[in-house]
Design a protein around this motif. Structure first.
Motif, PDB file in Angstrom:
ATOM      1  N   GLU A 143       0.151   5.352   3.695  1.00  0.00           N
ATOM      2  CA  GLU A 143      -0.151   3.927   3.609  1.00  0.00           C
ATOM      3  C   GLU A 143      -0.239   3.492   2.158  1.00  0.00           C
ATOM      4  O   GLU A 143      -0.708   4.240   1.298  1.00  0.00           O
ATOM      5  CB  GLU A 143      -1.478   3.664   4.324  1.00  0.00           C
ATOM      6  N   THR A 144       0.202   2.260   1.897  1.00  0.00           N
ATOM      7  CA  THR A 144       0.020   1.672   0.568  1.00  0.00           C
ATOM      8  C   THR A 144      -1.048   0.584   0.666  1.00  0.00           C
ATOM      9  O   THR A 144      -1.024  -0.237   1.584  1.00  0.00           O
ATOM     10  CB  THR A 144       1.334   1.068   0.039  1.00  0.00           C
ATOM     11  N   ALA A 145      -1.969   0.590  -0.285  1.00  0.00           N
ATOM     12  CA  ALA A 145      -3.080  -0.366  -0.253  1.00  0.00           C
ATOM     13  C   ALA A 145      -3.660  -0.508  -1.649  1.00  0.00           C
ATOM     14  O   ALA A 145      -3.378   0.295  -2.550  1.00  0.00           O
ATOM     15  CB  ALA A 145      -4.157   0.092   0.726  1.00  0.00           C
ATOM     16  N   ASP A 146      -4.475  -1.553  -1.831  1.00  0.00           N
ATOM     17  CA  ASP A 146      -5.107  -1.791  -3.127  1.00  0.00           C
ATOM     18  C   ASP A 146      -6.264  -0.837  -3.399  1.00  0.00           C
ATOM     19  O   ASP A 146      -6.665  -0.665  -4.542  1.00  0.00           O
ATOM     20  CB  ASP A 146      -5.609  -3.231  -3.208  1.00  0.00           C
ATOM     21  N   MET A 147      -6.819  -0.247  -2.331  1.00  0.00           N
ATOM     22  CA  MET A 147      -7.921   0.688  -2.474  1.00  0.00           C
ATOM     23  C   MET A 147      -7.791   1.783  -1.422  1.00  0.00           C
ATOM     24  O   MET A 147      -6.941   1.700  -0.538  1.00  0.00           O
ATOM     25  CB  MET A 147      -9.258  -0.045  -2.337  1.00  0.00           C
ATOM     26  N   ALA A 148      -8.641   2.807  -1.554  1.00  0.00           N
ATOM     27  CA  ALA A 148      -8.582   3.937  -0.637  1.00  0.00           C
ATOM     28  C   ALA A 148      -8.804   3.488   0.806  1.00  0.00           C
ATOM     29  O   ALA A 148      -9.635   2.618   1.076  1.00  0.00           O
ATOM     30  CB  ALA A 148      -9.625   4.982  -1.021  1.00  0.00           C
ATOM     31  N   THR A 149      -8.037   4.078   1.726  1.00  0.00           N
ATOM     32  CA  THR A 149      -8.144   3.747   3.143  1.00  0.00           C
ATOM     33  C   THR A 149      -8.434   5.016   3.938  1.00  0.00           C
ATOM     34  O   THR A 149      -8.610   6.099   3.366  1.00  0.00           O
ATOM     35  CB  THR A 149      -6.830   3.120   3.643  1.00  0.00           C
ATOM     36  N   THR A 150      -8.453   4.874   5.251  1.00  0.00           N
ATOM     37  CA  THR A 150      -8.691   6.025   6.124  1.00  0.00           C
ATOM     38  C   THR A 150      -7.404   6.782   6.444  1.00  0.00           C
ATOM     39  O   THR A 150      -7.432   7.729   7.225  1.00  0.00           O
ATOM     40  CB  THR A 150      -9.337   5.552   7.435  1.00  0.00           C
ATOM     41  N   ALA A 151      -6.298   6.385   5.852  1.00  0.00           N
ATOM     42  CA  ALA A 151      -5.028   7.068   6.096  1.00  0.00           C
ATOM     43  C   ALA A 151      -5.071   8.481   5.517  1.00  0.00           C
ATOM     44  O   ALA A 151      -5.845   8.784   4.601  1.00  0.00           O
ATOM     45  CB  ALA A 151      -3.883   6.276   5.489  1.00  0.00           C
ATOM     46  N   ASP A 152      -4.211   9.364   6.043  1.00  0.00           N
ATOM     47  CA  ASP A 152      -4.148  10.738   5.541  1.00  0.00           C
ATOM     48  C   ASP A 152      -3.677  10.764   4.082  1.00  0.00           C
ATOM     49  O   ASP A 152      -4.158  11.574   3.280  1.00  0.00           O
ATOM     50  CB  ASP A 152      -3.198  11.563   6.420  1.00  0.00           C
ATOM     51  N   TYR A 153      -2.736   9.906   3.751  1.00  0.00           N
ATOM     52  CA  TYR A 153      -2.225   9.793   2.386  1.00  0.00           C
ATOM     53  C   TYR A 153      -2.090   8.300   2.073  1.00  0.00           C
ATOM     54  O   TYR A 153      -1.593   7.537   2.890  1.00  0.00           O
ATOM     55  CB  TYR A 153      -0.858  10.465   2.244  1.00  0.00           C
ATOM     56  N   TYR A 154      -2.550   7.888   0.907  1.00  0.00           N
ATOM     57  CA  TYR A 154      -2.412   6.487   0.534  1.00  0.00           C
ATOM     58  C   TYR A 154      -1.921   6.394  -0.902  1.00  0.00           C
ATOM     59  O   TYR A 154      -2.061   7.314  -1.708  1.00  0.00           O
ATOM     60  CB  TYR A 154      -3.727   5.732   0.715  1.00  0.00           C
ATOM     61  N   ASP A 155      -1.332   5.243  -1.213  1.00  0.00           N
ATOM     62  CA  ASP A 155      -0.745   5.020  -2.529  1.00  0.00           C
ATOM     63  C   ASP A 155      -0.884   3.535  -2.864  1.00  0.00           C
ATOM     64  O   ASP A 155      -1.259   2.719  -2.016  1.00  0.00           O
ATOM     65  CB  ASP A 155       0.724   5.445  -2.516  1.00  0.00           C
ATOM     66  N   VAL A 156      -0.543   3.171  -4.088  1.00  0.00           N
ATOM     67  CA  VAL A 156      -0.620   1.777  -4.523  1.00  0.00           C
ATOM     68  C   VAL A 156       0.516   0.989  -3.883  1.00  0.00           C
ATOM     69  O   VAL A 156       1.540   1.554  -3.491  1.00  0.00           O
ATOM     70  CB  VAL A 156      -0.548   1.679  -6.054  1.00  0.00           C
ATOM     71  N   PRO A 157       0.370  -0.341  -3.731  1.00  0.00           N
ATOM     72  CA  PRO A 157       1.449  -1.162  -3.159  1.00  0.00           C
ATOM     73  C   PRO A 157       2.716  -1.087  -4.009  1.00  0.00           C
ATOM     74  O   PRO A 157       2.690  -0.761  -5.195  1.00  0.00           O
ATOM     75  CB  PRO A 157       0.850  -2.571  -3.155  1.00  0.00           C
ATOM     76  N   THR A 158       3.838  -1.427  -3.367  1.00  0.00           N
ATOM     77  CA  THR A 158       5.137  -1.413  -4.042  1.00  0.00           C
ATOM     78  C   THR A 158       5.451  -2.809  -4.560  1.00  0.00           C
ATOM     79  O   THR A 158       5.441  -3.777  -3.804  1.00  0.00           O
ATOM     80  CB  THR A 158       6.235  -0.957  -3.071  1.00  0.00           C
ATOM     81  N   ASP A 159       5.739  -2.926  -5.848  1.00  0.00           N
ATOM     82  CA  ASP A 159       6.095  -4.208  -6.454  1.00  0.00           C
ATOM     83  C   ASP A 159       7.618  -4.349  -6.497  1.00  0.00           C
ATOM     84  O   ASP A 159       8.333  -3.404  -6.837  1.00  0.00           O
ATOM     85  CB  ASP A 159       5.538  -4.303  -7.873  1.00  0.00           C
ATOM     86  N   THR A 160       8.102  -5.547  -6.165  1.00  0.00           N
ATOM     87  CA  THR A 160       9.533  -5.808  -6.172  1.00  0.00           C
ATOM     88  C   THR A 160       9.759  -7.309  -6.311  1.00  0.00           C
ATOM     89  O   THR A 160       8.815  -8.067  -6.572  1.00  0.00           O
ATOM     90  CB  THR A 160      10.203  -5.274  -4.891  1.00  0.00           C
ATOM     91  N   THR A 161      10.999  -7.752  -6.158  1.00  0.00           N
ATOM     92  CA  THR A 161      11.342  -9.171  -6.267  1.00  0.00           C
ATOM     93  C   THR A 161      12.173  -9.589  -5.057  1.00  0.00           C
ATOM     94  O   THR A 161      12.790  -8.761  -4.392  1.00  0.00           O
ATOM     95  CB  THR A 161      12.147  -9.461  -7.546  1.00  0.00           C
ATOM     96  N   THR A 162      12.188 -10.896  -4.804  1.00  0.00           N
ATOM     97  CA  THR A 162      13.000 -11.449  -3.723  1.00  0.00           C
ATOM     98  C   THR A 162      14.390 -11.795  -4.246  1.00  0.00           C
ATOM     99  O   THR A 162      14.688 -11.633  -5.420  1.00  0.00           O
ATOM    100  CB  THR A 162      12.326 -12.693  -3.143  1.00  0.00           C
ATOM    101  N   ALA A 163      15.233 -12.296  -3.326  1.00  0.00           N
ATOM    102  CA  ALA A 163      16.597 -12.656  -3.707  1.00  0.00           C
ATOM    103  C   ALA A 163      16.624 -13.778  -4.730  1.00  0.00           C
ATOM    104  O   ALA A 163      17.550 -13.860  -5.552  1.00  0.00           O
ATOM    105  CB  ALA A 163      17.399 -13.058  -2.476  1.00  0.00           C
ATOM    106  N   ASP A 164      15.604 -14.656  -4.726  1.00  0.00           N
ATOM    107  CA  ASP A 164      15.549 -15.752  -5.690  1.00  0.00           C
ATOM    108  C   ASP A 164      14.584 -15.462  -6.838  1.00  0.00           C
ATOM    109  O   ASP A 164      14.147 -16.383  -7.536  1.00  0.00           O
ATOM    110  CB  ASP A 164      15.176 -17.068  -5.001  1.00  0.00           C
ATOM    111  N   GLY A 165      14.230 -14.202  -7.046  1.00  0.00           N
ATOM    112  CA  GLY A 165      13.507 -13.794  -8.239  1.00  0.00           C
ATOM    113  C   GLY A 165      11.999 -13.901  -8.195  1.00  0.00           C
ATOM    114  O   GLY A 165      11.347 -13.739  -9.231  1.00  0.00           O
TER     115      GLY A 165
END
Length: 341
Positions: free
Chosen positions: A106-128
């Motif tokens: 799971e990706t989240a802003d803080m620790a969760t109850t998931a077995d493995y967690y990570d920071v959210p993924t940053d990206t852009t849309t088609a219009d930037g």
């Protein structure tokens, strides 16, 4: 001064005391016999303990929801231990354990109850537009593929990092670039989530990982974009409200016009009906006069009969009478004559 006894070979005072003690009770032979017995007993005890330890290490329990892969001197043997009590060679065979139960990344802003967690993924849309993707991946290791997984990837943590995390985060960067920000902000997120699942499933399967489910939990936009969208929505709602008011006014005006038309048509119809009524009455009256005239012409006695009845009726309006003579038709005021009487 010589005491007649053999000098001890050891200069240790404690040992000399023990030797002297045994010599008093039977000499050195008694001491050697006791020593050998104690050593034998200790050796037997050590062997028994070693056998017990070795036997306990030979049997390896495997918990439910896991499998264990046997390694020998660091090499993968290909033998897989399933849940229950299994046998292996102690001190020679090792194990690598894999959970076959579902695991959550799971990706989240803080620790969760998931077995493995990570920071959210940053990206852009088609219009930037800059966005941040939060998602969850539910998966499990294919028990039939643990040999290949061990040889090519490693343990469970390696599977998560090299397969699940690797492919999921790449897709999280690439797929949103196919959509405009407005489509992701207010569009059908389930369609995007299904695209993630369809593309991620075969990527995991080729490395022995079975995808159970993928959840696109949240797409976060920058504050400036959110404020702009909200302001645009407010303006759109204002326009909608004004259009509604205009439509209401138009509807009311049309209703008034229709009501006036209805009233006018009703008046026209009433007038037409009244005119038709008068016409019918006039025609009926004319027809009655005609019929009455024809009847009087044919039967003049009717007029005399009606005159006489009128005279007899105190409520009658007959005030004059016509009295026939030989050459003169006098008009008599019947009312005056009655008054004079």
């Amino acid at each position: 001064m010589s005491s007649g006894r053999k000098a001890p070979d050891n200069d240790n005072p404690a040992l000399q005391f023990v030797e002297q003690l045994f010599e008093r009770k039977g000499g050195r032979k008694s001491m050697d016999k006791q020593t050998r017995f104690g050593c034998t007993t200790a050796a037997i005890a050590v062997v028994v303990i070693a056998l017990l330890i070795t036997g306990s290490l030979a049997y390896t329990p495997v918990d439910y929801g896991t499998v264990a892969l046997i390694t020998r001197f660091g090499a993968v043997t290909g033998r897989v231990l399933h849940p229950g009590l299994n046998w292996r060679i102690p001190f020679v065979d090792g194990t690598i354990r894999y959970r076959t139960q579902e695991i959550v990344y799971e990706t989240a802003d803080m620790a969760t109850t998931a077995d493995y967690y990570d920071v959210p993924t940053d990206t852009t849309t088609a219009d930037g537009q800059q966005i941040s993707i939060k998602f969850s991946v539910r998966f499990h290791v294919d028990p039939a593929q643990v040999v290949n997984i061990a040889n090519n990837l490693g343990d469970e943590a390696a599977v998560v990092n090299k397969v699940v995390k690797f492919h999921a985060r790449i897709l999280a960067r690439n797929i949103p670039k196919q959509y405009k920000a407005a489509d992701l902000y207010a569009g059908d997120i389930l369609e995007v989530q299904e695209q993630f699942r369809a593309e991620l499933e075969p990527l995991l399967a080729k490395d022995g990982v079975i995808l159970a489910d993928f959840g696109l939990r949240k797409i976060s936009f920058q504050d400036e974009y959110v404020q702009a969208v909200e302001q645009k929505q407010i303006e759109a709602e204002k326009i909608t409200a004004e259009e509604y008011k205009r439509d209401q006014a138009t509807f009311q005006a049309e209703a008034i016009v229709e009501l006036a038309k209805g009233e006018a048509n009703a008046t026209i119809e009433r007038a037409r009906g009244e005119a038709e009524r008068k016409k019918v009455l006039a025609e009926a009256e004319a027809e009655a006069i005609k019929v009455k005239g024809e009847a009087l012409a044919k039967y003049p006695e009717i007029m005399q009969f009606e005159f006489i009845q009128g005279l007899a009726d105190p409520d009658s309006n007959v005030n004059w009478g016509i009295m026939p003579t030989d050459g003169l038709v006098p008009f008599l005021d019947i009312t005056k004559m009655n008054t004079e009487k």
